[in-house]
Write a protein that holds these residues in place. Structure first.
Motif, PDB file in Angstrom:
ATOM      1  N   GLN A  39       0.977  -0.835   0.026  1.00  0.00           N
ATOM      2  CA  GLN A  39      -0.325  -0.275  -0.289  1.00  0.00           C
ATOM      3  C   GLN A  39       0.749   1.383   0.175  1.00  0.00           C
ATOM      4  OE1 GLN A  39      -3.046  -0.340   2.835  1.00  0.00           O
ATOM      5  NE2 GLN A  39      -3.978  -1.849   2.036  1.00  0.00           N
ATOM      6  N   THR A  40       1.963   1.281  -0.662  1.00  0.00           N
ATOM      7  CA  THR A  40       2.784   2.419  -0.733  1.00  0.00           C
ATOM      8  C   THR A  40       3.594   2.416  -1.871  1.00  0.00           C
ATOM      9  OG1 THR A  40       3.169   2.035   2.026  1.00  0.00           O
ATOM     10  CG2 THR A  40       5.337   3.824  -0.156  1.00  0.00           C
ATOM     11  N   VAL A  41       2.767   3.438  -2.767  1.00  0.00           N
ATOM     12  CA  VAL A  41       3.775   3.805  -4.449  1.00  0.00           C
ATOM     13  C   VAL A  41       5.443   3.643  -3.961  1.00  0.00           C
ATOM     14  CG1 VAL A  41       3.743   5.031  -5.711  1.00  0.00           C
ATOM     15  CG2 VAL A  41       1.434   4.782  -4.635  1.00  0.00           C
ATOM     16  N   ILE A  42       6.210   3.399  -4.776  1.00  0.00           N
ATOM     17  CA  ILE A  42       7.110   3.407  -5.219  1.00  0.00           C
ATOM     18  C   ILE A  42       7.538   3.661  -6.264  1.00  0.00           C
ATOM     19  CG2 ILE A  42       9.287   1.783  -5.408  1.00  0.00           C
ATOM     20  CD1 ILE A  42       7.620   1.197  -2.425  1.00  0.00           C
ATOM     21  N   PRO A  43       8.256   5.161  -6.275  1.00  0.00           N
ATOM     22  CA  PRO A  43       8.165   6.191  -7.243  1.00  0.00           C
ATOM     23  C   PRO A  43       9.258   4.981  -8.338  1.00  0.00           C
ATOM     24  CG  PRO A  43       9.372   6.989  -5.089  1.00  0.00           C
ATOM     25  CD  PRO A  43       9.053   5.534  -4.732  1.00  0.00           C
ATOM     26  N   SER A  44       9.255   4.720  -9.489  1.00  0.00           N
ATOM     27  CA  SER A  44      10.099   4.367 -10.526  1.00  0.00           C
ATOM     28  C   SER A  44      11.443   4.315 -11.111  1.00  0.00           C
ATOM     29  CB  SER A  44       9.627   5.273 -11.959  1.00  0.00           C
ATOM     30  OG  SER A  44       8.817   6.014 -12.114  1.00  0.00           O
ATOM     31  N   THR A  45      11.802   5.609 -10.162  1.00  0.00           N
ATOM     32  CA  THR A  45      13.182   5.989  -9.489  1.00  0.00           C
ATOM     33  C   THR A  45      14.259   5.093  -8.754  1.00  0.00           C
ATOM     34  OG1 THR A  45      12.726   7.562  -8.121  1.00  0.00           O
ATOM     35  CG2 THR A  45      13.373   8.222 -10.395  1.00  0.00           C
ATOM     36  N   ASP A  46      13.213   4.320  -7.960  1.00  0.00           N
ATOM     37  CA  ASP A  46      13.554   3.529  -6.572  1.00  0.00           C
ATOM     38  C   ASP A  46      13.262   2.218  -7.212  1.00  0.00           C
ATOM     39  OD1 ASP A  46      14.270   5.769  -5.397  1.00  0.00           O
ATOM     40  OD2 ASP A  46      12.265   5.455  -3.830  1.00  0.00           O
ATOM     41  N   TRP A  47      12.758   1.832  -8.840  1.00  0.00           N
ATOM     42  CA  TRP A  47      12.478   0.407  -9.003  1.00  0.00           C
ATOM     43  C   TRP A  47      13.564  -0.514  -9.238  1.00  0.00           C
ATOM     44  CZ3 TRP A  47       8.226   1.438 -13.495  1.00  0.00           C
ATOM     45  CH2 TRP A  47       7.509   1.098 -12.865  1.00  0.00           C
ATOM     46  N   PRO A  48      14.697   0.409  -9.479  1.00  0.00           N
ATOM     47  CA  PRO A  48      16.171  -0.534  -9.320  1.00  0.00           C
ATOM     48  C   PRO A  48      16.545  -1.001  -8.280  1.00  0.00           C
ATOM     49  CG  PRO A  48      16.345   1.023 -11.180  1.00  0.00           C
ATOM     50  CD  PRO A  48      15.167   1.358 -10.116  1.00  0.00           C
ATOM     51  N   VAL A  49      16.154  -0.439  -7.289  1.00  0.00           N
ATOM     52  CA  VAL A  49      17.021  -0.548  -5.692  1.00  0.00           C
ATOM     53  C   VAL A  49      16.039  -1.186  -4.770  1.00  0.00           C
ATOM     54  CG1 VAL A  49      18.972   0.923  -6.431  1.00  0.00           C
ATOM     55  CG2 VAL A  49      17.006   2.062  -5.449  1.00  0.00           C
ATOM     56  N   TYR A  50      14.943  -1.280  -4.844  1.00  0.00           N
ATOM     57  CA  TYR A  50      13.873  -1.979  -3.952  1.00  0.00           C
ATOM     58  C   TYR A  50      13.634  -3.420  -4.417  1.00  0.00           C
ATOM     59  CZ  TYR A  50      10.027  -2.086  -1.559  1.00  0.00           C
ATOM     60  OH  TYR A  50       8.489  -1.822  -0.403  1.00  0.00           O
ATOM     61  N   MET A  51      14.053  -3.672  -3.304  1.00  0.00           N
ATOM     62  CA  MET A  51      14.239  -5.228  -3.232  1.00  0.00           C
ATOM     63  C   MET A  51      12.935  -5.550  -2.165  1.00  0.00           C
ATOM     64  SD  MET A  51      17.060  -5.968  -5.073  1.00  0.00           S
ATOM     65  CE  MET A  51      17.136  -8.187  -4.538  1.00  0.00           C
ATOM     66  N   LEU A  52      12.429  -6.623  -3.135  1.00  0.00           N
ATOM     67  CA  LEU A  52      11.549  -7.292  -2.469  1.00  0.00           C
ATOM     68  C   LEU A  52      11.276  -8.557  -1.539  1.00  0.00           C
ATOM     69  CD1 LEU A  52       9.349  -7.891  -6.121  1.00  0.00           C
ATOM     70  CD2 LEU A  52       8.527  -6.217  -4.046  1.00  0.00           C
ATOM     71  N   ARG A  53      10.458  -8.125  -0.886  1.00  0.00           N
ATOM     72  CA  ARG A  53      11.269  -9.777   0.472  1.00  0.00           C
ATOM     73  C   ARG A  53       9.625 -10.013   0.213  1.00  0.00           C
ATOM     74  NH1 ARG A  53      11.226  -3.941   2.849  1.00  0.00           N
ATOM     75  NH2 ARG A  53       9.096  -4.679   3.733  1.00  0.00           N
ATOM     76  N   GLU A  54       9.625 -11.212   0.715  1.00  0.00           N
ATOM     77  CA  GLU A  54       8.847 -12.324   0.638  1.00  0.00           C
ATOM     78  C   GLU A  54       7.277 -11.561   1.298  1.00  0.00           C
ATOM     79  OE1 GLU A  54       6.947 -16.636   0.800  1.00  0.00           O
ATOM     80  OE2 GLU A  54       8.951 -15.991   0.496  1.00  0.00           O
ATOM     81  N   ALA A  55       6.092 -12.335   0.778  1.00  0.00           N
ATOM     82  CA  ALA A  55       4.668 -11.897   1.069  1.00  0.00           C
ATOM     83  C   ALA A  55       4.258 -10.478   0.655  1.00  0.00           C
ATOM     84  CB  ALA A  55       4.853 -12.193   2.482  1.00  0.00           C
ATOM     85  N   ASP A  56       5.754  -9.811   0.208  1.00  0.00           N
ATOM     86  CA  ASP A  56       5.085  -8.289  -0.053  1.00  0.00           C
ATOM     87  C   ASP A  56       3.779  -8.811  -1.263  1.00  0.00           C
ATOM     88  OD1 ASP A  56       7.212  -6.893   1.132  1.00  0.00           O
ATOM     89  OD2 ASP A  56       8.045  -6.478  -0.462  1.00  0.00           O
ATOM     90  N   LYS A  57       2.818  -7.577  -0.792  1.00  0.00           N
ATOM     91  CA  LYS A  57       2.200  -7.471  -1.753  1.00  0.00           C
ATOM     92  C   LYS A  57       2.301  -6.234  -2.864  1.00  0.00           C
ATOM     93  CE  LYS A  57      -0.961  -9.657   1.653  1.00  0.00           C
ATOM     94  NZ  LYS A  57      -0.449  -9.372   2.908  1.00  0.00           N
ATOM     95  N   VAL A  58       2.221  -6.129  -4.033  1.00  0.00           N
ATOM     96  CA  VAL A  58       2.397  -5.739  -5.109  1.00  0.00           C
ATOM     97  C   VAL A  58       1.246  -4.956  -5.369  1.00  0.00           C
ATOM     98  CG1 VAL A  58       3.808  -5.106  -7.123  1.00  0.00           C
ATOM     99  CG2 VAL A  58       4.422  -6.582  -5.195  1.00  0.00           C
ATOM    100  N   MET A  59       0.506  -3.538  -5.560  1.00  0.00           N
ATOM    101  CA  MET A  59      -0.306  -3.996  -6.687  1.00  0.00           C
ATOM    102  C   MET A  59       0.108  -2.748  -8.118  1.00  0.00           C
ATOM    103  SD  MET A  59      -3.638  -3.285  -7.359  1.00  0.00           S
ATOM    104  CE  MET A  59      -4.518  -3.939  -5.941  1.00  0.00           C
ATOM    105  N   LEU A  60       0.144  -3.412  -9.814  1.00  0.00           N
ATOM    106  CA  LEU A  60       0.608  -2.849 -10.337  1.00  0.00           C
ATOM    107  C   LEU A  60      -1.339  -2.130 -11.039  1.00  0.00           C
ATOM    108  CD1 LEU A  60       2.415  -5.863 -12.077  1.00  0.00           C
ATOM    109  CD2 LEU A  60       2.548  -4.432 -10.564  1.00  0.00           C
ATOM    110  N   ILE A  61      -0.816  -0.399 -11.550  1.00  0.00           N
ATOM    111  CA  ILE A  61      -1.896  -0.382 -11.976  1.00  0.00           C
ATOM    112  C   ILE A  61      -1.144   0.380 -12.838  1.00  0.00           C
ATOM    113  CG2 ILE A  61      -3.191   1.974 -11.228  1.00  0.00           C
ATOM    114  CD1 ILE A  61      -2.222   1.560  -8.460  1.00  0.00           C
ATOM    115  N   ARG A  62      -2.196   0.568 -14.417  1.00  0.00           N
ATOM    116  CA  ARG A  62      -1.688   1.301 -15.645  1.00  0.00           C
ATOM    117  C   ARG A  62      -2.741   2.368 -15.626  1.00  0.00           C
ATOM    118  NH1 ARG A  62       2.227  -0.039 -19.062  1.00  0.00           N
ATOM    119  NH2 ARG A  62       2.349  -2.449 -18.140  1.00  0.00           N
ATOM    120  N   ALA A  63      -2.017   3.269 -15.764  1.00  0.00           N
ATOM    121  CA  ALA A  63      -2.921   4.591 -16.786  1.00  0.00           C
ATOM    122  C   ALA A  63      -3.602   4.321 -17.918  1.00  0.00           C
ATOM    123  CB  ALA A  63      -1.576   5.772 -16.793  1.00  0.00           C
ATOM    124  N   THR A  64      -4.635   4.266 -18.160  1.00  0.00           N
ATOM    125  CA  THR A  64      -5.522   4.294 -19.448  1.00  0.00           C
ATOM    126  C   THR A  64      -6.126   5.511 -19.636  1.00  0.00           C
ATOM    127  OG1 THR A  64      -6.957   4.167 -17.878  1.00  0.00           O
ATOM    128  CG2 THR A  64      -5.976   1.682 -18.774  1.00  0.00           C
TER     129      THR A  64
END
Length: 67
Positions: A39-64
């Motif tokens: 439930q925390t938006v991760i800026p795209s600039t942080d995607w390369p260094v943001y390491m996922l952890r067991e049981a993380d809940k990821v929400m992908l939202i596509r702009a239309t």
């Protein structure tokens, strides 16, 4: 490890960054994509260094476009 992506369970490699998840594991285009982890938006600039952890809940939202 196991995470939840848009309410669906998914096994991914250990030591997987958010960018690796999107580009290598899921193979989806990232243009127009917003991502939240636990439930925390991760800026795209942080995607390369943001390491996922067991049981993380990821929400992908596509702009239309619409009218």
């Amino acid at each position: 490890m196991n995470i939840i992506i848009n309410q669906q369970s998914r096994d991914i490699p250990d030591q997987c960054s958010l960018e690796q998840l999107l580009t290598q594991v899921l193979g989806i285009p990232v243009a127009g994509l917003a991502v939240a982890v636990d439930q925390t938006v991760i800026p795209s600039t942080d995607w390369p260094v943001y390491m996922l952890r067991e049981a993380d809940k990821v929400m992908l939202i596509r702009a239309t476009q619409g009218g």
